[in-house]
Design a protein around this motif. Structure first.
Motif: not given
Length: 357
Positions: A97-100, A136-143
């Motif tokens: 649900d997110g990538i940190d 942030s511009h490439s992923l489907l989940v929030p950064t």
């Protein structure tokens, strides 16, 4: 993008953020949990490494009773190459649900690899911005980003400025562990909650406060003071995974057996060493000063599988504590007090180490 509930977060911890532990903390109030920091190069080039961590990320109780506690989950990555970080993130983004992006790791290997907390200097800010922007511009989940105090003669102001750059680059939220990077002392001094409050004042995206929490009351005090949108806790959850529930500290045997129960339902997810460390920390949190604790440490290190750890807790540990041994396989049973005769026998058998909790 919809953000997960950021109120109470289980922090990323090396070799301790396994799925069973994440789910245990979610049972008791955590609204979100992070994986441990993953190496993007290995996710791309090492198929076994990728499969091991995908199994962990996708793990849930097959019976369905704990499925709700498997998500939401944030996968944490390190790295200093925008293309590599994005490529690795794409391997896991559909399962989280997110990538940190880890911008706080203080360990020596982070210094050597030039990632984590060693990207906080101003000379690396353009690089960090490019990584966050690419994510942030490439992923489907929030950064998101997890940072520490920036090295500066005015760390509070400098960190706030850096946070603004992260927001502009596309970070959906920022977590601040408000201590300086130190490879030798990870938690040198108290976290500077004034820096968290200052960051919150300048950002329009959520800010998460990390540090200075030992109890649920500390969480409340922290959030009230910093006005942060949520609290992230790591070390204290290792002793008390029920911290976010705001209730009493759990019985160490009961919470250990509950954790082992999840491990049994999710076989081959947590390594034996990881399981041993978790159980040791649960028991150590309340019992480290007990005369029998050194024997427990030695005994758990000698266990070869989860079932031996289970038996150790139910039989020896309970008897060392002056409790009756629990039947194997009955996690839900209450521990019964020993009779007068059994109390005497336990004193004799443990060299007068008998102590009530």
């Amino acid at each position: 993008m919809t953000l997960p509930d950021l109120t109470y977060i289980t922090a990323p911890m090396v070799d301790q953020s396994d799925a069973p532990f994440r789910m245990l903390t979610r049972r008791y109030g955590a609204t979100l949990a992070y994986t441990q920091m993953l190496d993007p190069d290995k996710l791309i080039d090492d198929r076994e490494y990728l499969q091991v961590h995908l199994r962990d990320i996708q793990a849930y109780n097959a019976s369905g009773s704990d499925a709700a506690y498997a998500r939401p989950i944030v996968v944490q990555l390190c790295g200093n190459d925008p293309e590599v970080v994005v490529k690795a993130a794409r391997q896991v983004q559909t399962h989280c649900d997110g990538i940190d992006l880890n911008l706080g790791c203080p360990q020596e290997h982070a210094r050597e690899g030039h990632f984590g907390g060693y990207l906080l200097g101003k000379k690396d800010w353009p690089l960090v911005q490019s990584i966050v922007s690419a994510m942030s511009h490439s992923l489907l989940v929030p950064t998101s980003t997890k940072i520490r105090l920036c090295p500066s003669s005015t760390p509070t102001a400098t960190t706030a400025t850096f946070g603004g750059l992260l927001e502009h680059a596309g970070a959906s939220w920022v977590t601040l562990h408000a201590r300086h990077v130190s490879a030798k002392r990870r938690r040198q001094g108290a976290a500077d909650l004034d820096a968290v409050r200052a960051l919150k004042e300048v950002l329009s995206i959520p800010v998460i406060s990390n540090g200075n929490v030992h109890t649920f009351e500390d969480v409340r005090t922290n959030l009230e003071y910093t006005q942060a949108d949520g609290a992230m806790v790591g070390e204290s959850l290792l002793g008390n995974p029920m911290l976010f529930s705001g209730g009493d500290v759990p019985d160490p045997v009961h919470i250990s057996l509950e954790y082992l129960g999840i491990c049994k339902q999710l076989p081959d997810i947590a390594h034996l060493k990881t399981v041993q460390t978790h159980v040791r920390r649960f028991v150590e949190f309340q019992c480290s000063r007990r005369p029998w604790y050194p024997k427990f440490r030695a005994a758990i290190n000698d266990c070869h599988n989860i079932h031996e750890i289970d038996a150790l807790l139910r039989r020896k540990v309970n008897r060392w504590r002056g409790k009756a041994a629990k039947p194997l396989g009955d996690e839900g049973d209450e521990v019964e007090e020993l009779s007068d005769k059994e109390e005497v026998e336990t004193r004799d058998n443990t060299e007068h180490a008998y102590i009530y909790e």
